[in-house]
Design an enzyme around this catalytic site. Structure first.
Site, mmCIF file in Angstrom:
data_model
loop_
_atom_site.group_PDB
_atom_site.id
_atom_site.type_symbol
_atom_site.label_atom_id
_atom_site.label_comp_id
_atom_site.label_asym_id
_atom_site.label_seq_id
_atom_site.Cartn_x
_atom_site.Cartn_y
_atom_site.Cartn_z
ATOM 1 N N ARG A 170 28.941 74.446 117.484
ATOM 2 C CA ARG A 170 29.005 73.004 117.226
ATOM 3 C C ARG A 170 27.719 72.496 116.593
ATOM 4 N NH1 ARG A 170 32.945 70.333 119.748
ATOM 5 N NH2 ARG A 170 31.744 68.415 119.607
ATOM 6 N N HIS A 216 41.305 71.102 80.025
ATOM 7 C CA HIS A 216 40.781 69.720 79.953
ATOM 8 C C HIS A 216 39.312 69.668 80.346
ATOM 9 C CE1 HIS A 216 44.808 68.249 79.196
ATOM 10 N NE2 HIS A 216 45.233 69.048 80.164
ATOM 11 N N GLU A 256 40.911 75.694 98.721
ATOM 12 C CA GLU A 256 40.489 76.225 100.025
ATOM 13 C C GLU A 256 39.735 77.541 99.846
ATOM 14 O OE1 GLU A 256 39.957 75.377 102.854
ATOM 15 O OE2 GLU A 256 40.029 77.161 104.141
ATOM 16 N N LYS A 316 35.843 78.101 101.159
ATOM 17 C CA LYS A 316 35.424 79.226 102.015
ATOM 18 C C LYS A 316 34.213 79.922 101.420
ATOM 19 C CE LYS A 316 37.488 78.658 105.473
ATOM 20 N NZ LYS A 316 37.605 77.324 105.201
ATOM 21 N N CYS A 342 27.115 68.033 117.952
ATOM 22 C CA CYS A 342 26.229 68.776 118.866
ATOM 23 C C CYS A 342 27.075 69.297 120.019
ATOM 24 C CB CYS A 342 25.149 67.848 119.421
ATOM 25 S SG CYS A 342 24.171 67.067 118.135
ATOM 26 N N TRP A 380 22.840 69.578 116.168
ATOM 27 C CA TRP A 380 22.977 69.529 114.717
ATOM 28 C C TRP A 380 22.243 68.258 114.316
ATOM 29 C CZ3 TRP A 380 24.740 66.307 110.876
ATOM 30 C CH2 TRP A 380 24.904 66.883 109.616
ATOM 31 N N ASN A 422 25.093 63.134 121.821
ATOM 32 C CA ASN A 422 25.848 63.584 120.653
ATOM 33 C C ASN A 422 26.324 62.314 119.959
ATOM 34 O OD1 ASN A 422 27.334 64.917 118.772
ATOM 35 N ND2 ASN A 422 28.962 65.582 120.176
ATOM 36 N N GLY A 423 26.127 62.247 118.638
ATOM 37 C CA GLY A 423 26.548 61.045 117.903
ATOM 38 C C GLY A 423 25.353 60.417 117.209
ATOM 39 N N GLU A 456 31.038 77.609 101.619
ATOM 40 C CA GLU A 456 30.452 77.304 102.930
ATOM 41 C C GLU A 456 29.981 78.566 103.653
ATOM 42 O OE1 GLU A 456 33.024 75.494 105.790
ATOM 43 O OE2 GLU A 456 34.771 76.612 105.141
ATOM 44 N N LYS A 482 30.810 72.900 113.555
ATOM 45 C CA LYS A 482 32.256 73.095 113.653
ATOM 46 C C LYS A 482 33.021 71.779 113.630
ATOM 47 C CE LYS A 482 36.094 75.242 114.045
ATOM 48 N NZ LYS A 482 36.593 75.933 112.845
HETATM 49 C C1 AGP Z 1 36.471 74.176 107.175
HETATM 50 O O1 AGP Z 1 36.146 75.538 106.866
HETATM 51 C C2 AGP Z 1 35.274 73.338 107.380
HETATM 52 N N1 AGP Z 1 34.498 73.860 108.450
HETATM 53 C C3 AGP Z 1 35.535 71.857 107.448
HETATM 54 O O2 AGP Z 1 35.894 71.489 106.150
HETATM 55 C C4 AGP Z 1 36.650 71.351 108.405
HETATM 56 O O3 AGP Z 1 37.911 71.783 107.955
HETATM 57 C C5 AGP Z 1 36.619 69.817 108.384
HETATM 58 O O4 AGP Z 1 35.366 69.404 108.880
HETATM 59 C C6 AGP Z 1 37.737 69.179 109.213
HETATM 60 O O5 AGP Z 1 37.589 69.554 110.560
HETATM 61 P P1 AGP Z 1 38.800 69.200 111.572
HETATM 62 O O6 AGP Z 1 39.998 69.986 111.100
HETATM 63 O O7 AGP Z 1 38.307 69.654 112.925
HETATM 64 O O8 AGP Z 1 39.033 67.733 111.501
#
Ligand code: AGP
Length: 609
Positions: A27, A502, A479, A483, A2, A75, A99-100, A486, A604
């Site tokens: 966030r 396989h 990766e 992308k 958050c 969040w 937050n948490g 997400e 984020k």
């Molecule tokens: C990446 O596109 C994602 N948003 C997510 O996987 C991110 O890389 C992951 O949560 C790790 O975050 P950090 O690098 O801040 O630890």
């Protein structure tokens, strides 16, 4: 997960907090709210949905002027995104944002015979604080009493209507940073909330309580003793936190990568041209004793770690494991004083990664953080840090965070090879020189953006896509798939190309787009096998999008679309191969009408486990 903002000072606190929340919306954006103290009562507005909904609520029913306010963008962890579940939570004269996760919220709620207004774990903190202040405690003493009963990770920021010029905050395993202005203080989850007002910040430690008024700040530990803090200067400015004409922060950040990589490489050479990592405060003799390296990370950072494994094992000849941070401590890993744990994290606040390094340190390992956020928890709890210098990454999907993590991992690998005598100075110099050319190569790839956008237009009706690669092309494929998942919410999977036969080849149907990252021609055997993989999937009707070196004519033969990569060393190829995949995902999500910077269900920085 958050965003929290608090302000005390002479400005209009309503505006400062709402503006700060907008800078933290990446966030978490399920709901938002703001509270302030006016004439010995709490006034608040809070709404589900984006911050624009909160702004509409405040416009409909203006808040009174105040010099102190707190705010929150959520969040959701406990309870759906509704007005009632939004923060701030209010109990009598107390307002609090959190937050948490308060893990023992059930037991704490049982102490009260009240109808809770929300389904959240956070609301109970407001009632606990209220009970303390109504019994005569000051807000700071109330906070101290309350946090002693909490289990879990939390940042709490509270306001007492009967002490309206004061904010009290507490943090455990959850981000919080203070901004220091002229007779004013800002409290926030991230410096982005107050960067437009001040670049002077105060890093806080674990289990600390902060008390601010416009006259000053006091930081103590949970027992009340004065606590250590660290002042630092934020090394970027407001412009870096703006879109600067791009439609998305993510697109801007993709195009910032050449500069981000160049900045991360700056100042890494000594007077004799040797590699130097000033911030790596671990003695060379300790690094020479390292018998195993374990990289712990999540998501995109984990894929950067996978690339790092190939480089470190090749250059340093030390076993290098790469672990999902969320799995690491639960698998009872073999860790000792000769294990070097490397935590890769853009935000430096990812709970899974933080818990992993705490576990590693309990086992006696030394920990190095690779991080993009000065003052974050993970570097503070590590023995040493290599900071990337990507500038703020606002888009939830990591792009320049990833490529600068790669560079930091390469630098760490070369440094280890240097101190352990595994590479001569001229060998390291040659790789550093090629790394210093990468921003130019990356710029060349960015010039192909329109071709990538055209491909996205042609494929926008596809419901599933595959990504293949070998060696460091395999994490690039992973990766690229992440992308697309997400951002465009399309089923996408990355595979090691060698795994195709396989099982995954069963997924190959007529018309399925398959991206293939081909190793440099110099890696003949590795490359030849991937060329064969392209033919195999093409023969089964796949639409092949091939990323291979410009000079690789054979790689074009079965390619519906071909993206030429510059001729770079195998280990460094992810720095250029990932760019078309980032652009593709960004454009696909845009074409499909999604919010690229704030994808659904994501945030984020994942600061809860
Ligand atoms: C990446 O596109 C994602 N948003 C997510 O996987 C991110 O890389 C992951 O949560 C790790 O975050 P950090 O690098 O801040 O630890």
């Amino acid at each position: 997960m958050c965003g929290i903002v608090g302000y005390v000072g002479a400005r209009d606190a309503r505006d400062v907090v709402v503006a700060g929340l907008k800078r933290l919306e990446y966030r978490g954006y399920d709901s938002a709210g703001v509270a302030l103290a006016a004439e010995d009562r709490i006034e608040w507005r809070k709404r589900a949905g984006k911050i624009a909904n909160l702004e509409a609520a405040v416009a409909e029913q203006p808040l009174p002027e105040a010099g102190t306010a707190i705010g929150h963008t959520r969040w959701a962890t406990h309870g759906p995104p509704t007005d009632a579940n939004s923060h701030p939570h209010v109990a009598g004269r107390i307002a609090v944002v959190h937050n948490g996760i308060i893990e023992n919220h059930g037991a704490l709620k049982a102490r009260f015979d009240v109808d809770f207004a929300s389904d959240t774990d956070s609301e109970v903190a407001a009632h606990l604080l209220r009970r303390e202040v109504e019994a005569g405690s000051t807000l700071v003493d109330a906070m101290r009493a309350v946090v002693a009963d909490l289990q879990g990770a939390f940042t709490l920021v509270a306001l007492d209507a009967e002490d309206p010029d004061r904010i009290v905050a507490a943090r455990r395993s959850s981000p919080l940073v203070v901004g220091r202005g002229e007779d004013e203080f800002f409290i926030a989850s991230d410096v982005a909330a107050f960067i437009e007002y001040t670049r002077d910040a105060i890093e806080l430690g674990e289990d600390q309580i902060v008390e601010v008024t416009s006259a000053g700040i006091e930081v103590t530990d949970f027992d009340g003793a004065p606590a250590e803090t660290r002042d630092f200067r934020i090394d970027w400015d407001l412009a870096a936190a703006e879109k600067q004409g791009y439609d998305w922060f993510m697109r801007k950040e993709i195009f910032e990568q050449p500069k981000a990589v160049a900045d991360t490489l700056l100042g890494r050479r000594g007077e004799r041209g040797e590699l130097q990592l000033d911030e790596l405060h671990i003695r060379p003799e300790e690094l020479r004793r390292v018998s195993k390296i374990i990289i712990v990370a999540c998501g995109t950072a984990f894929y950067a770690g996978l690339v790092a494994k190939y480089a470190i094992e090749h250059w340093v000849r030390v076993a290098c494991e790469v672990e999902l941070a969320s799995e690491f401590r639960y698998r009872d890993p073999i860790v000792d004083a000769n294990t070097l744990v490397v935590a890769v994290s853009q935000s430096g606040e990812t709970a899974d990664t933080l818990m992993a390094i705490r576990h590693a340190r309990e086992q006696g390992a030394r920990v190095i953080a690779i991080c993009n956020t000065n003052g974050a928890t993970i570097p503070r709890e590590s023995d040493a840090v290599i900071y990337t210098h990507a500038g703020p990454e606002i888009g939830v999907a990591s792009t320049k965070g990833f490529t600068t993590q790669l560079v930091a991992c390469y630098l760490l690998g070369l440094y280890l090879a240097q101190v352990r005598g595994m590479k001569y100075g001229d060998e390291i110099e040659a790789i550093l020189t090629e790394l210093e050319r990468m921003p130019g190569y990356m710029s060349d790839m960015l010039e192909k953006a329109d071709d990538v956008y055209g491909l996205a237009e042609r494929l926008k009706d596809r419901e599933s896509m595959l990504f293949l690669g070998r060696h460091v092309g395999y994490p690039s494929a992973l990766e690229g798939a992440l992308k697309l998942k997400e951002l465009a919410y399309i089923h996408a999977e990355g595979f090691a190309a060698g795994e195709l036969k396989h099982g995954p080849i069963a997924l190959v149907t007529d018309g399925i787009p398959i991206f293939v990252v081909v190793p440099p021609a110099g890696r003949d055997q590795l490359r030849d096998k991937v060329i064969a993989n392209i033919a195999e999937v093409h023969a089964r009707g796949a639409r092949t999008i091939v990323l291979a070196e410009e000079r690789d004519a054979e790689a074009r033969e079965n390619a519906e679309a071909f993206f030429a990569l510059p001729n770079v060393s195998t280990l460094l190829q992810p720095l250029v191969a990932i760019i078309p995949l980032q652009l593709f995902a960004c454009e696909m999500a845009t074409l499909l009408g999604y919010d690229v910077d704030q994808p659904r269900n994501l945030a984020k920085s994942v600061t809860v486990e």
